[in-house]
Design an enzyme around this catalytic site. Structure first.
Site, mmCIF file in Angstrom:
data_model
loop_
_atom_site.group_PDB
_atom_site.id
_atom_site.type_symbol
_atom_site.label_atom_id
_atom_site.label_comp_id
_atom_site.label_asym_id
_atom_site.label_seq_id
_atom_site.Cartn_x
_atom_site.Cartn_y
_atom_site.Cartn_z
ATOM 1 N N ASP A 37 6.920 -2.680 8.844
ATOM 2 C CA ASP A 37 7.739 -1.929 9.802
ATOM 3 C C ASP A 37 9.077 -1.539 9.186
ATOM 4 O O ASP A 37 9.593 -2.248 8.316
ATOM 5 C CB ASP A 37 7.952 -2.823 11.037
ATOM 6 C CG ASP A 37 8.378 -2.024 12.254
ATOM 7 O OD1 ASP A 37 8.427 -0.781 12.179
ATOM 8 O OD2 ASP A 37 8.678 -2.649 13.284
ATOM 9 N N HIS A 54 7.871 6.617 4.881
ATOM 10 C CA HIS A 54 6.453 6.244 4.775
ATOM 11 C C HIS A 54 5.988 6.341 3.315
ATOM 12 O O HIS A 54 5.216 5.524 2.835
ATOM 13 C CB HIS A 54 5.587 7.146 5.663
ATOM 14 C CG HIS A 54 5.887 6.992 7.129
ATOM 15 N ND1 HIS A 54 6.012 5.769 7.737
ATOM 16 C CD2 HIS A 54 6.096 7.909 8.117
ATOM 17 C CE1 HIS A 54 6.273 5.931 9.030
ATOM 18 N NE2 HIS A 54 6.338 7.224 9.284
ATOM 19 N N ARG A 88 3.053 9.422 18.247
ATOM 20 C CA ARG A 88 4.126 10.002 17.427
ATOM 21 C C ARG A 88 3.933 11.515 17.282
ATOM 22 O O ARG A 88 2.834 12.026 17.499
ATOM 23 C CB ARG A 88 4.123 9.342 16.042
ATOM 24 C CG ARG A 88 4.468 7.890 16.165
ATOM 25 C CD ARG A 88 4.619 7.230 14.828
ATOM 26 N NE ARG A 88 5.015 5.852 15.055
ATOM 27 C CZ ARG A 88 5.702 5.100 14.223
ATOM 28 N NH1 ARG A 88 6.055 5.582 13.057
ATOM 29 N NH2 ARG A 88 6.032 3.871 14.521
ATOM 30 N N LEU A 148 -9.034 -9.723 -4.770
ATOM 31 C CA LEU A 148 -8.381 -9.552 -3.466
ATOM 32 C C LEU A 148 -9.109 -8.536 -2.583
ATOM 33 O O LEU A 148 -9.508 -7.475 -3.060
ATOM 34 C CB LEU A 148 -6.945 -9.054 -3.707
ATOM 35 C CG LEU A 148 -6.149 -8.684 -2.455
ATOM 36 C CD1 LEU A 148 -5.600 -9.936 -1.785
ATOM 37 C CD2 LEU A 148 -5.012 -7.732 -2.779
ATOM 38 N N ARG A 211 7.734 -9.264 17.189
ATOM 39 C CA ARG A 211 6.603 -9.140 18.120
ATOM 40 C C ARG A 211 5.347 -8.818 17.321
ATOM 41 O O ARG A 211 5.424 -8.482 16.138
ATOM 42 C CB ARG A 211 6.881 -8.077 19.185
ATOM 43 C CG ARG A 211 7.190 -6.718 18.617
ATOM 44 C CD ARG A 211 7.355 -5.645 19.684
ATOM 45 N NE ARG A 211 7.844 -4.433 19.063
ATOM 46 C CZ ARG A 211 9.124 -4.078 18.976
ATOM 47 N NH1 ARG A 211 10.064 -4.822 19.522
ATOM 48 N NH2 ARG A 211 9.475 -2.965 18.356
HETATM 49 C C1 FPP Z 1 6.075 1.425 10.842
HETATM 50 O O1 FPP Z 1 7.359 1.877 10.532
HETATM 51 C C2 FPP Z 1 5.159 1.882 9.828
HETATM 52 C C3 FPP Z 1 4.054 2.632 10.057
HETATM 53 C C4 FPP Z 1 3.615 3.077 11.386
HETATM 54 C C5 FPP Z 1 3.238 3.089 8.937
HETATM 55 C C6 FPP Z 1 3.077 2.097 7.857
HETATM 56 C C7 FPP Z 1 2.506 2.737 6.685
HETATM 57 C C8 FPP Z 1 2.877 2.477 5.428
HETATM 58 C C9 FPP Z 1 3.884 1.475 5.063
HETATM 59 C C10 FPP Z 1 2.234 3.133 4.295
HETATM 60 C C11 FPP Z 1 0.790 2.776 4.296
HETATM 61 C C12 FPP Z 1 0.177 3.029 3.052
HETATM 62 C C13 FPP Z 1 -1.128 3.215 2.898
HETATM 63 C C14 FPP Z 1 -1.650 3.183 1.554
HETATM 64 C C15 FPP Z 1 -2.065 3.472 4.017
HETATM 65 P P1 FPP Z 1 8.074 2.845 11.539
HETATM 66 O O2 FPP Z 1 7.720 4.232 11.184
HETATM 67 O O3 FPP Z 1 7.725 2.464 12.947
HETATM 68 O O4 FPP Z 1 9.574 2.543 11.246
HETATM 69 P P2 FPP Z 1 10.754 2.510 12.312
HETATM 70 O O5 FPP Z 1 10.430 1.425 13.281
HETATM 71 O O6 FPP Z 1 11.946 2.209 11.470
HETATM 72 O O7 FPP Z 1 10.813 3.866 12.949
#
Ligand code: FPP
Length: 257
Positions: A37, A54, A88, A148, A211
């Site tokens: 997150d 991201h 989103r 893994l 959470r």
């Molecule tokens: C939450 O942060 C993150 C996500 C919804 C996406 C997570 C995805 C990645 C870390 C990359 C995944 C990589 C692969 C290879 C599939 P948020 O956008 O909710 O952040 P915020 O709470 O600060 O807005």
């Protein structure tokens, strides 16, 4: 920080550097689950579009996968897209759905080389074709790998998973295929999307949110939780080692004494 908080929150401010060798002297969690997150906030702090967060987060996935594999962790389950994330803006959803492809087009050869096996959990029927094809290709090309298990939770929601399991069992009961006393915890676990994986030993969530957000609700019943304020794109090998180090200090009693 109050002392009672210390036990389960952070230690990223730890002065000590934790080494791989140090970690390897104690029990390594077999299955680690991560709620990655804070990508959006990371980008906002830098006046960048959310997608930049991201993208940076994707690079962290590579680093942590490599390290988990090196530590001989058996499974790493990463929450990449929840059933709630469809809410989103479309541009962001489209971008998130491109990430598995982007990641795998660059890193699949490396994952194969490192004996990593790619799997997914979640409702894959709702994924765009290009996303599904990319992960299916990776799953196929790594299915013989014995290192893994890199398990992406994509369009995953734990309540939906549990309801689906209940429906399957109810159907079997209705068809007289099972009796009531056959329904126990193992039987139920085998109806979940994580069938074949042991429950996580350690759950990490970044970005200061405390959470579960509909992640692995059944499977996390006895898991140790580790929360950190660090945003996912800033999460690094040292944070991961610290989380495992903290896990190794805890006494897991599974309800015993
Ligand atoms: C939450 O942060 C993150 C996500 C919804 C996406 C997570 C995805 C990645 C870390 C990359 C995944 C990589 C692969 C290879 C599939 P948020 O956008 O909710 O952040 P915020 O709470 O600060 O807005």
């Amino acid at each position: 920080m109050f002392n009672f908080m210390k036990k389960w929150t952070n230690s990223e401010q730890l002065n000590e550097t934790i080494t791989i060798e140090q970690i390897k002297q104690h029990e390594i969690p077999k299955h680690i689950a991560i709620i990655m997150d804070g990508n959006g906030r990371w980008a906002k702090k830098r006046s960048l579009p959310r997608m930049a967060g991201h993208h940076e987060g994707m690079k962290v996935v590579r680093k942590i996968t490599k390290l988990a594999n090196e530590l001989e962790v058996k499974a790493l389950t990463l929450y990449a897209f929840s059933t709630e994330n469809w809410k989103r803006p479309k541009t962001e959803v489209d971008y998130l759905m491109k990430l598995p492809e982007q990641f795998l087009s660059t890193f699949l050869p490396e994952l194969i080389e490192e004996n990593v096996r790619v799997q997914i959990v979640g409702d894959s029927s709702k994924l765009p074709n290009h996303t599904l094809q990319a992960v299916q290709k990776a799953m196929k090309e790594t299915e013989q790998n014995t290192g893994l298990i890199l398990n992406f939770a994509l369009n995953y929601g734990s309540r939906a998973e549990i309801i689906h399991a209940v429906q399957q069992i109810a159907q079997e009961y209705k068809e007289d295929a099972i009796s009531l006393d056959q329904i126990n915890e193992d039987y139920f676990s085998d109806k979940l999307m994580t069938k074949g994986l042991e429950d996580p030993d350690l759950l990490i969530r970044t970005s200061g949110e405390i959470r579960l957000s509909n992640f692995l609700l059944w499977q996390l019943a006895y898991t140790e939780f580790w929360f950190t304020d660090v945003l996912w794109p800033d999460f690094n090998e040292q944070h991961f080692l610290t989380a495992i180090h903290d896990y190794q200090q805890r006494g897991r009693r599974f309800g015993g004494i």
